[in-house]
Scaffold this active site. Sequence first.
Site, PDB file in Angstrom:
ATOM      1  N   HIS A 258       0.837  -1.204   0.000  1.00 34.27           N
ATOM      2  CA  HIS A 258       0.000   0.000   0.000  1.00 34.27           C
ATOM      3  C   HIS A 258       0.872   1.255   0.000  1.00 34.27           C
ATOM      4  CE1 HIS A 258      -2.737  -2.993   1.791  1.00 34.27           C
ATOM      5  NE2 HIS A 258      -3.695  -2.262   1.266  1.00 34.27           N
ATOM      6  N   ASP A 331      -4.084  -5.896  -8.640  1.00 30.10           N
ATOM      7  CA  ASP A 331      -4.469  -5.421  -7.323  1.00 30.10           C
ATOM      8  C   ASP A 331      -4.858  -3.949  -7.518  1.00 30.10           C
ATOM      9  OD1 ASP A 331      -4.890  -5.219  -4.607  1.00 30.10           O
ATOM     10  OD2 ASP A 331      -3.012  -6.180  -4.050  1.00 30.10           O
TER      11      ASP A 331
END
Length: 435
Positions: A258, A331
């Site tokens: 992230h 993703d």
Amino acid sequence: MIATMVAGCAGTGAGAASPDRPAAGQVSDMATSAAPSPSATSETSAASATPGASKVEAVLARMSVEDKVGQLFMPVLYGPTANTVSGENQARFGVGTPAKAVAKYRPGGVILFPWADNVKNVRQVVALTNGLQKASPEIPLLVGADQENGRVSRMAPLVTEMPGASVIGSTGDPSLARRAAKVTGTELRALGINLDFAPVADVNINPRNPVIGPRAYGSDPKKVAPMVAAAVQGFHDAGIASTAKHFPGHGDTNVDSHSGLPVIQHSLSQWNKLDAPPFAAAIGKNIDAIMSAHVVMPKLDPSGDPATLSKPILTGLLREKLGFNGVVSTDALDMAGVRKKYGDGQVAVRAIQAGVDLLLMPPDFPKAYGAVLAAVKSGKISTARLDQSVRRLLKLKAARGLLDRAPVADPAVAERVLRSAEHRKVAQLINERAR
């Protein structure tokens, strides 16, 4: 101010953000050998002869280039109903409501999150998914959710609180993984959700892994692989599509993708032994989709690009070595791990060139859509390559009964199915058998 978009496909769960609102500045996500067995290969080949193949070709033939490019995207849309006016939708898509965004861009699907105001109660979610499908009359939508259970549970507290993968893995019983997935899949389907971004197929080799940890079934690929295969069967028992993640493996990282770009130094032989078996097992059970990881594996691809943008990894290893013919999803494209080197438009184009079919949650949707459309029109992405991805997406929809017409969820049925006594007993059984 536009709220920061946060996915959960490799989500950190509790701690950094509440289930309903991202923390300020946070960015998001989402066999014994690597080669599938002969039976896996034949099963995969059978999957490529999707039911309704002629229907797929008929739909493909009538689509415009813009329609085809739209199919490659799965954005987040904001609001509790399809007709809710939101400043977020206006800022991101140039229209006020989710229904108008679907009509404008004709995406292949949408993904639901509590922080996007999509998840309030059972009847509201059913009305939202039905309304979104109504806004896409030509080609039904994939309606996705990140419902792994445990740490990543985007439909909580509406659905049965099932144990997470590590708890299921500790039982040593793959049949419980299948039963858990069937429960979750059945409940998602009752809500109008037809694609789950689960199971996690990562092998959690690194105990300091900040992003996978208990989301994996365990640290032994020989034990994780049968759990993953069983979960895929469970989702299929429930009649929904399933996604194994995060290819080529996110289990040996100590960086969260992230917020950074993890580098994994596995050699090809190590990858074959440690990372590949659960993905090969999933392919052997006709997994519908496989999600890429925003991780660099320099010994598999020395370019320094994350796997999401790597043709040697997504086409070479996943397609050619493992024989996967289904949908490859990124993703979440708003994660820092995939935005280190390239702009948001170029990331989308490079992902398609690498072998991706589904672009999940681009942070600047018009820029990504425009870049892919321009790349197709210029020949940077060939028409044949575009059709390849769209065909895979349409085949997935056909295989799950979504291509002819979208199923309409029934709120009364959903209220009976979700958190039923039968489903709670499955959760209790798993917790009792956990070690």
